[in-house]
Design a protein around this motif. Structure first.
Motif, PDB file in Angstrom:
ATOM      1  N   ARG A   1       0.828  -1.207   0.000  1.00  0.00           N
ATOM      2  CA  ARG A   1       0.000   0.000   0.000  1.00  0.00           C
ATOM      3  C   ARG A   1       0.866   1.263   0.000  1.00  0.00           C
ATOM      4  O   ARG A   1       0.548   2.252  -0.676  1.00  0.00           O
ATOM      5  CB  ARG A   1      -0.935  -0.008   1.209  1.00  0.00           C
ATOM      6  N   GLU A   2       1.954   1.233   0.746  1.00  0.00           N
ATOM      7  CA  GLU A   2       2.843   2.394   0.808  1.00  0.00           C
ATOM      8  C   GLU A   2       3.434   2.696  -0.568  1.00  0.00           C
ATOM      9  O   GLU A   2       3.478   3.853  -1.002  1.00  0.00           O
ATOM     10  CB  GLU A   2       3.967   2.132   1.814  1.00  0.00           C
ATOM     11  N   GLU A   3       3.860   1.658  -1.280  1.00  0.00           N
ATOM     12  CA  GLU A   3       4.449   1.874  -2.599  1.00  0.00           C
ATOM     13  C   GLU A   3       3.383   2.249  -3.635  1.00  0.00           C
ATOM     14  O   GLU A   3       3.656   3.019  -4.558  1.00  0.00           O
ATOM     15  CB  GLU A   3       5.211   0.622  -3.047  1.00  0.00           C
ATOM     16  N   LEU A   4       2.187   1.729  -3.475  1.00  0.00           N
ATOM     17  CA  LEU A   4       1.095   2.133  -4.360  1.00  0.00           C
ATOM     18  C   LEU A   4       0.788   3.618  -4.182  1.00  0.00           C
ATOM     19  O   LEU A   4       0.515   4.332  -5.158  1.00  0.00           O
ATOM     20  CB  LEU A   4      -0.160   1.305  -4.075  1.00  0.00           C
TER      21      LEU A   4
ATOM     22  N   GLY B   1       0.998   6.502  -7.022  1.00  0.00           N
ATOM     23  CA  GLY B   1      -0.100   7.399  -7.360  1.00  0.00           C
ATOM     24  C   GLY B   1       0.336   8.844  -7.369  1.00  0.00           C
ATOM     25  O   GLY B   1      -0.019   9.621  -8.268  1.00  0.00           O
ATOM     26  N   ARG B   2       1.127   9.237  -6.361  1.00  0.00           N
ATOM     27  CA  ARG B   2       1.638  10.603  -6.314  1.00  0.00           C
ATOM     28  C   ARG B   2       2.544  10.888  -7.511  1.00  0.00           C
ATOM     29  O   ARG B   2       2.460  11.951  -8.138  1.00  0.00           O
ATOM     30  CB  ARG B   2       2.416  10.813  -5.019  1.00  0.00           C
ATOM     31  N   ALA B   3       3.430   9.942  -7.847  1.00  0.00           N
ATOM     32  CA  ALA B   3       4.354  10.138  -8.961  1.00  0.00           C
ATOM     33  C   ALA B   3       3.609  10.234 -10.289  1.00  0.00           C
ATOM     34  O   ALA B   3       3.970  11.040 -11.157  1.00  0.00           O
ATOM     35  CB  ALA B   3       5.360   8.995  -9.000  1.00  0.00           C
TER      36      ALA B   3
ATOM     37  N   ARG C   1       1.854   0.148 -15.981  1.00  0.00           N
ATOM     38  CA  ARG C   1       1.590  -1.081 -15.246  1.00  0.00           C
ATOM     39  C   ARG C   1       2.592  -1.205 -14.099  1.00  0.00           C
ATOM     40  O   ARG C   1       3.662  -0.585 -14.140  1.00  0.00           O
ATOM     41  CB  ARG C   1       1.715  -2.287 -16.177  1.00  0.00           C
ATOM     42  N   PRO C   2       2.305  -2.050 -13.105  1.00  0.00           N
ATOM     43  CA  PRO C   2       3.261  -2.214 -12.003  1.00  0.00           C
ATOM     44  C   PRO C   2       4.653  -2.656 -12.450  1.00  0.00           C
ATOM     45  O   PRO C   2       5.637  -2.350 -11.779  1.00  0.00           O
ATOM     46  CB  PRO C   2       2.582  -3.270 -11.123  1.00  0.00           C
ATOM     47  N   ALA C   3       4.750  -3.358 -13.581  1.00  0.00           N
ATOM     48  CA  ALA C   3       6.062  -3.779 -14.064  1.00  0.00           C
ATOM     49  C   ALA C   3       6.898  -2.608 -14.550  1.00  0.00           C
ATOM     50  O   ALA C   3       8.127  -2.712 -14.649  1.00  0.00           O
ATOM     51  CB  ALA C   3       5.906  -4.792 -15.197  1.00  0.00           C
ATOM     52  N   GLN C   4       6.254  -1.478 -14.863  1.00  0.00           N
ATOM     53  CA  GLN C   4       6.970  -0.292 -15.333  1.00  0.00           C
ATOM     54  C   GLN C   4       7.356   0.644 -14.193  1.00  0.00           C
ATOM     55  O   GLN C   4       7.842   1.740 -14.423  1.00  0.00           O
ATOM     56  CB  GLN C   4       6.116   0.479 -16.347  1.00  0.00           C
ATOM     57  N   VAL C   5       7.130   0.223 -12.952  1.00  0.00           N
ATOM     58  CA  VAL C   5       7.466   1.027 -11.773  1.00  0.00           C
ATOM     59  C   VAL C   5       8.610   0.351 -11.036  1.00  0.00           C
ATOM     60  O   VAL C   5       8.483  -0.783 -10.562  1.00  0.00           O
ATOM     61  CB  VAL C   5       6.251   1.177 -10.839  1.00  0.00           C
ATOM     62  N   LEU C   6       9.759   1.047 -10.944  1.00  0.00           N
ATOM     63  CA  LEU C   6      10.930   0.508 -10.262  1.00  0.00           C
ATOM     64  C   LEU C   6      11.016   1.099  -8.856  1.00  0.00           C
ATOM     65  O   LEU C   6      10.813   2.300  -8.671  1.00  0.00           O
ATOM     66  CB  LEU C   6      12.208   0.842 -11.039  1.00  0.00           C
ATOM     67  N   LEU C   7      11.339   0.262  -7.889  1.00  0.00           N
ATOM     68  CA  LEU C   7      11.427   0.681  -6.485  1.00  0.00           C
ATOM     69  C   LEU C   7      12.874   0.601  -6.022  1.00  0.00           C
ATOM     70  O   LEU C   7      13.571  -0.385  -6.284  1.00  0.00           O
ATOM     71  CB  LEU C   7      10.553  -0.223  -5.616  1.00  0.00           C
ATOM     72  N   HIS C   8      13.310   1.658  -5.295  1.00  0.00           N
ATOM     73  CA  HIS C   8      14.678   1.660  -4.782  1.00  0.00           C
ATOM     74  C   HIS C   8      14.813   2.666  -3.650  1.00  0.00           C
ATOM     75  O   HIS C   8      14.627   3.871  -3.860  1.00  0.00           O
ATOM     76  CB  HIS C   8      15.676   2.006  -5.893  1.00  0.00           C
ATOM     77  N   GLU C   9      15.083   2.168  -2.452  1.00  0.00           N
ATOM     78  CA  GLU C   9      15.357   3.002  -1.285  1.00  0.00           C
ATOM     79  C   GLU C   9      14.321   4.118  -1.097  1.00  0.00           C
ATOM     80  O   GLU C   9      14.664   5.283  -0.916  1.00  0.00           O
ATOM     81  CB  GLU C   9      16.773   3.593  -1.391  1.00  0.00           C
ATOM     82  N   GLY C  10      13.070   3.731  -1.144  1.00  0.00           N
ATOM     83  CA  GLY C  10      11.984   4.674  -0.880  1.00  0.00           C
ATOM     84  C   GLY C  10      11.541   5.502  -2.064  1.00  0.00           C
ATOM     85  O   GLY C  10      10.603   6.294  -1.942  1.00  0.00           O
ATOM     86  N   LYS C  11      12.188   5.337  -3.215  1.00  0.00           N
ATOM     87  CA  LYS C  11      11.825   6.112  -4.393  1.00  0.00           C
ATOM     88  C   LYS C  11      11.201   5.217  -5.455  1.00  0.00           C
ATOM     89  O   LYS C  11      11.422   4.002  -5.468  1.00  0.00           O
ATOM     90  CB  LYS C  11      13.052   6.825  -4.971  1.00  0.00           C
ATOM     91  N   VAL C  12      10.424   5.839  -6.349  1.00  0.00           N
ATOM     92  CA  VAL C  12       9.837   5.113  -7.472  1.00  0.00           C
ATOM     93  C   VAL C  12      10.368   5.703  -8.770  1.00  0.00           C
ATOM     94  O   VAL C  12      10.608   6.908  -8.874  1.00  0.00           O
ATOM     95  CB  VAL C  12       8.298   5.157  -7.462  1.00  0.00           C
TER      96      VAL C  12
ATOM     97  N   HIS D   1      -7.045   2.138  -3.107  1.00  0.00           N
ATOM     98  CA  HIS D   1      -5.976   2.793  -2.367  1.00  0.00           C
ATOM     99  C   HIS D   1      -5.066   3.575  -3.325  1.00  0.00           C
ATOM    100  O   HIS D   1      -4.684   4.718  -3.044  1.00  0.00           O
ATOM    101  CB  HIS D   1      -5.165   1.742  -1.599  1.00  0.00           C
ATOM    102  N   PHE D   2      -4.738   2.966  -4.438  1.00  0.00           N
ATOM    103  CA  PHE D   2      -3.908   3.628  -5.451  1.00  0.00           C
ATOM    104  C   PHE D   2      -4.617   4.852  -6.015  1.00  0.00           C
ATOM    105  O   PHE D   2      -4.029   5.936  -6.136  1.00  0.00           O
ATOM    106  CB  PHE D   2      -3.580   2.630  -6.563  1.00  0.00           C
TER     107      PHE D   2
END
Length: 505
Positions: A278-281, A285-287, A356-367, A424-425
């Motif tokens: 949920r946090e990453e979603l 959404g903000r990004a 899509r979620p596959a196009q979103v990269l996660l790293h140390e709190g950033k997207v 949520h997103f």
């Protein structure tokens, strides 16, 4: 007067999509194709070479034919196993086309010009020597060629003193006939000048004009405040080589994709794992809201009418092999056309288009966002609806892999959880930008329908039941039911309901 289409009819008609005909399913049955090759190809029957494995890679509709691709692993006596790619056509039983019988004379298996006809499967195959749709492939996967290409690119990009010492390409994604993505690790001879050159770059080649589309979108976005990476990380566009259709871009740090996190969280099922998702979603959404509000201008404008026309075209292709599917799909398509006219589109924004979620990269709190090869101007609901539909698809795939039944309380609970995550997103996006909830639902319905159709057109046997279950759940849910049963407006300018920072979806 607009004819109302009953919700029950819309959902019930879709039951026709539940089962593929056997002749079509056989084309993706690895054991059946393996058996027929050993039976019909003399060299394989004599185990010279031995057919170690047969992997169906693709089977897609094209008119009344189905285009096939298989990757074989074969082993000659005393030699290491090697791959052989066969491509061809699966003919439906009603096809009037006649295939050449047997195996091509005087052409050994695995050489250019070899072909065969597997009569029991109605499968015509030939040897493929190289990927003709991607002529630049060797330039990005071979180390020396990639180093030579990148040396010129880096100089043009302002890294004048950078001299490549080592170049190690790694293929990370390859879709034959369509696209290839290569990550290249680089080291440099000293000195490297004032600007430190990238230690990793990404090379992409596409069939058609998708590389040019991505370049236009990436350069436009790089000229906006988004380039500072505060809200969303974007890859620096370095070059586009139109003659070779090669896109070169900088790296984005990645610990995992949002798709991978979603699969892990939904498999785990614990509140802690779901809260992490949920946090990453929410960050995503903000990004996405920041991307939509960036002011960038690029590419064509995508519309919902065009989207429905494409969905209808897919149905039309399928009906050449399964005529009953036209009647099954039309109630939903007709309802979506009516609702789209009733609730008009909002103003276009710079959209990702294939978000899509596959196009979103996660790293140390950033997207970070990647893959802009379909980018266009579009109403914001396109990206939101498409993302939500794919999140549902990921979720039902996890559920199906668990072996649970596609019916009953467990399925209902899982689908309800996916409803909550999707909302949520959307809520997170709505804290930063407004969007029509009605239009999001329309795009989401269209994308869920498209995913189910693609399970047919790509003959993904294991995905048909799960995707049909998700689509019918979504159409029967409270939110879409309210929309579908609403009285169509006589005035096409009737405003759509919007979500806002204080409105829940």
């Amino acid at each position: 007067m607009t004819t109302q289409i009953d919700k029950t009819d819309v959902i019930a008609h879709l039951d026709a999509f539940a089962t593929l005909p056997d002749w079509l399913a056989a084309g993706m049955d690895a054991q059946r194709v393996h058996h027929e090759l050993e039976r019909r190809v003399p060299e394989l029957a004599q185990r010279r070479p031995e057919l170690v494995s047969c992997t169906p890679e693709r089977l897609r509709a094209k008119g009344d034919e189905w285009i096939a691709r298989y990757r074989l692993t074969v082993a000659d006596p005393g030699s290491e196993p090697r791959d052989v790619v066969l491509v061809g056509t699966l003919l439906q039983p009603s096809s009037v086309r006649l295939a050449a019988p047997g195996v091509a004379p005087d052409v050994p298996f695995g050489q250019l010009g070899w072909r065969c006809w597997l009569e029991d499967l109605r499968l015509e195959l030939r040897f493929e020597a190289e990927d003709e749709a991607l002529p630049a492939l060797a330039s990005i996967v071979e180390a020396d060629a990639a180093a030579q290409l990148l040396q010129g690119v880096l100089k043009e990009a302002g890294y004048d003193d950078a001299v490549i010492a080592t170049c190690e390409p790694h293929v990370v994604r390859y879709k034959p006939g369509s696209r290839c993505t290569v990550v290249v690790d680089l080291t440099y001879d000293s000195p490297v000048g004032v600007r430190k050159p990238p230690e990793r770059v990404v090379l992409k080649t596409h069939q058609g004009d998708k590389g040019q589309t991505a370049w236009a979108a990436m350069t436009a976005l790089w000229d906006t405040p988004l380039a500072d990476g505060e809200v969303v990380t974007l890859a620096e566009p370095l070059a586009f080589l139109p003659d070779d259709r090669i896109l070169v871009q900088g790296p984005i740090a990645e610990a995992c994709t949002l798709k991978e996190l979603a699969r892990l969280a939904l498999s785990d099922g614990s509140e802690r794992a779901l809260d992490d998702l949920r946090e990453e979603l929410a960050k995503t959404g903000r990004a996405l809201a920041a991307l939509h509000q960036s002011g960038a201008q690029y590419g064509r404008t995508a519309t919902f009418d065009e989207e429905l026309a494409e969905v209808s075209e897919v149905v039309a292709r399928l009906t050449q092999s399964a005529p009953h599917l036209q009647e099954a799909a039309e109630p939903l398509l007709s309802r979506l056309r009516t609702l789209s006219a009733t609730f008009p589109a909002e103003a276009s924004v710079p959209a990702h288009h294939d978000f899509r979620p596959a196009q979103v990269l996660l790293h140390e709190g950033k997207v970070g966002f990647i893959d802009f090869d379909g980018a266009s101007m579009a109403e914001p609901a396109l990206d939101l609806g498409r993302f939500r539909a794919k999140l549902r698809d990921i979720g039902i795939s996890v559920y199906a892999a668990s072996g649970e039944s596609l019916a009953g309380p467990a399925l209902t609970d899982h689908l309800t959880l996916l409803d909550e995550l999707c909302d949520h997103f959307l809520n997170a996006y709505s804290r930063h930008a407004t969007v029509s909830r009605d239009r999001v639902l329309l795009w989401e319905a269209s994308d869920l329908m498209t995913a189910m159709l693609h399970a047919w057109t790509k003959v993904r046997l294991a995905r048909i039941g799960p995707r049909l279950a998700v689509l019918q759940h979504f159409l029967g849910g409270t939110r879409f039911t309210e929309l579908m049963e609403s009285t169509p407006a006589t005035d096409a300018s009737r405003p759509a309901t919007q979500t806002s920072p204080t409105t829940t979806s």
